[in-house]
Design a protein around this motif. Structure first.
Motif, PDB file in Angstrom:
ATOM      1  N   SER A   1     -85.582 -27.348  16.915  1.00  0.00           N
ATOM      2  CA  SER A   1     -86.262 -27.554  15.505  1.00  0.00           C
ATOM      3  C   SER A   1     -86.017 -26.200  14.912  1.00  0.00           C
ATOM      4  O   SER A   1     -86.345 -25.254  15.533  1.00  0.00           O
ATOM      5  N   VAL A   2     -85.956 -26.117  13.587  1.00  0.00           N
ATOM      6  CA  VAL A   2     -85.906 -24.861  12.997  1.00  0.00           C
ATOM      7  C   VAL A   2     -87.174 -24.151  12.659  1.00  0.00           C
ATOM      8  O   VAL A   2     -87.312 -23.125  12.540  1.00  0.00           O
ATOM      9  N   ALA A   3     -88.074 -25.070  13.092  1.00  0.00           N
ATOM     10  CA  ALA A   3     -89.549 -24.211  12.864  1.00  0.00           C
ATOM     11  C   ALA A   3     -89.737 -23.460  14.130  1.00  0.00           C
ATOM     12  O   ALA A   3     -90.396 -22.374  13.991  1.00  0.00           O
ATOM     13  N   HIS A   4     -88.988 -23.562  15.350  1.00  0.00           N
ATOM     14  CA  HIS A   4     -88.978 -22.681  16.453  1.00  0.00           C
ATOM     15  C   HIS A   4     -87.714 -21.769  16.771  1.00  0.00           C
ATOM     16  O   HIS A   4     -87.832 -20.744  17.328  1.00  0.00           O
ATOM     17  N   HIS A   5     -86.674 -22.124  16.120  1.00  0.00           N
ATOM     18  CA  HIS A   5     -85.351 -21.375  16.209  1.00  0.00           C
ATOM     19  C   HIS A   5     -84.522 -21.175  14.853  1.00  0.00           C
ATOM     20  O   HIS A   5     -84.113 -22.374  14.652  1.00  0.00           O
ATOM     21  N   SER A   6     -84.699 -20.193  14.367  1.00  0.00           N
ATOM     22  CA  SER A   6     -84.115 -20.037  12.877  1.00  0.00           C
ATOM     23  C   SER A   6     -83.875 -18.830  12.758  1.00  0.00           C
ATOM     24  O   SER A   6     -84.287 -17.930  13.109  1.00  0.00           O
ATOM     25  N   TYR A   7     -83.095 -18.439  11.755  1.00  0.00           N
ATOM     26  CA  TYR A   7     -82.594 -17.217  11.501  1.00  0.00           C
ATOM     27  C   TYR A   7     -83.519 -16.486  10.505  1.00  0.00           C
ATOM     28  O   TYR A   7     -83.448 -15.388  10.322  1.00  0.00           O
TER      29      TYR A   7
END
Length: 284
Positions: free
Chosen positions: A155-161
Motif C-alpha cells: 500500500s502507498v501508505a507504507h511504500h511511496s516516493y
C-alpha cells in the motif's frame, strides 16, 4: 675544275677560327654497358644487413614465451606494472560512470526511497528540509494514484516516493479497490467447462448451433457436388426433374422436326397417252 676550286677557296668560311672544342659526351654503348653492370653487380653484405633486420627463431620464441596463456601472467617481470595499469583503468572507468549516474539519474532509489548520494548536498533536499512538514501535504494528484506500489505491491501508505507526512492514510484508501481490466478471460464464460452445457438457455442454443452447422455443411456440400458421374444424374432432385421434363418435350417434338427437314415433293407433270392428257380444242 681547277678554277672552281680556286673560287671556292676564296669564299669566306663560316667556321670559327682556332681549334674546335668538342664536349666530353659518353657514347651510347658505354652508357648501356654501365647500366648492365649496375644491374648485375651485387651490393655488399654489410649494406644489406644494415638495411634489413634479421628475424630469427630464437627472437620469435622469446616473444611467445613473454606471456603464459595458462597462468595468464607475464614472465618478463612486467606483471606488476600491468596489474597497476588495469586497476587504474578500471577505477577511472567506474568513477566516470558514477559521475554520469549521479548527474543524470534520479537521486533517490525507487525501492528503498533513500538518497543515492547522502554525502552530497542538493538544493532540493535542503529546500525540503527548511520548508517544514506543514508544506508536505497529500495533493490531489497523489490521491488519484493507485492505492499500491507497482514494484512491491505494498500500500502507498507504507511504500511511496512521497514523504510519510504527504502519504495518504489507510482510512483514506478504504473503498478504492484495485481496478480490473475488462478482457476476454476476465468476463464470465457462457459455457460451463465441467458440465459441458450453456449457463443460460442450453436447449435453445444447442438447437440453434445444430441448425447453423447443418446449413454450413449443406453449403459446403453443394459447392463441390452438382452431378454424379456414377449414377449419371444431378444430386439435386428438382434439377434432375426439370432436366427430364425438357428431354421428354424434346423427344415429343423430334418427329415434327424430322418431317420439316424432309425435301418438298416434286411437282406433277402432264403426259401424252391415256386420259391424263389434255385435248386440243376442236379436235376429233
Amino acid at each position: 675544275v681547277t678554277s672552281l676550286l680556286d673560287e671556292s677557296a676564296e669564299l669566306p668560311s663560316r667556321m670559327p677560327a682556332g681549334p674546335m672544342i668538342q664536349p666530353d659526351v659518353p657514347a651510347w654503348g658505354a652508357m648501356l654497358k654501365e647500366y648492365e653492370a649496375g644491374r648485375k653487380a651485387q651490393p655488399p653484405l654489410e649494406a644489406y644487413e644494415q638495411g634489413r633486420a634479421r628475424v630469427t627463431h630464437a627472437s620469435k620464441h622469446a616473444e611467445q614465451a613473454r606471456y603464459n596463456p595458462l597462468l595468464q601472467t607475464f614472465t618478463d617481470g612486467s606483471e606488476a606494472s600491468v596489474r597497476e595499469q588495469e586497476v587504474t583503468m578500471v577505477t577511472r572507468h567506474l568513477n566516470r560512470a558514477r559521475d554520469r549516474q549521479t548527474s543524470l539519474e534520479s537521486e533517490f532509489d525507487l525501492l528503498t526511497l533513500r538518497s543515492k548520494h547522502p554525502g552530497l548536498s542538493s538544493t532540493s533536499s535542503t529546500a525540503t528540509s527548511t520548508a517544514g512538514s506543514d508544506a508536505l501535504q497529500p495533493t490531489s494528484a497523489a490521491r488519484r494514484e493507485l492505492p499500491y506500489n507497482i514494484l512491491s505491491g505494498v500500500s502507498v501508505a507504507h511504500h511511496s516516493y512521497l514523504p510519510p507526512a504527504a502519504r495518504p492514510t489507510d482510512a483514506e484508501l478504504v473503498g478504492e479497490p484495485k481496478p480490473k481490466l475488462q478482457t476476454a478471460t476476465s468476463r464470465p464464460r457462457e459455457h460451463d467447462l465441467l458440465s459441458g452445457r450453456y449457463v443460460r438457455g442450453h436447449e435453445e442454443r444447442t438447437a440453434a448451433d445444430k441448425a447453423r452447422e447443418r446449413r454450413r455443411a449443406a453449403h459446403s456440400f453443394w459447392e463441390t457436388h452438382d452431378y454424379d458421374p456414377l449414377k449419371c444424374e444431378f444430386y439435386n432432385p428438382h434439377k434432375e426433374a426439370r432436366l427430364r421434363e425438357r428431354e421428354a418435350a424434346a423427344l415429343a417434338e423430334q418427329p415434327h422436326k424430322s418431317y420439316r427437314r424432309l425435301a418438298p415433293p416434286p411437282p406433277k407433270k402432264g403426259g401424252g397417252g391415256g386420259g391424263g392428257g389434255t385435248r386440243r380444242a376442236g379436235g376429233a
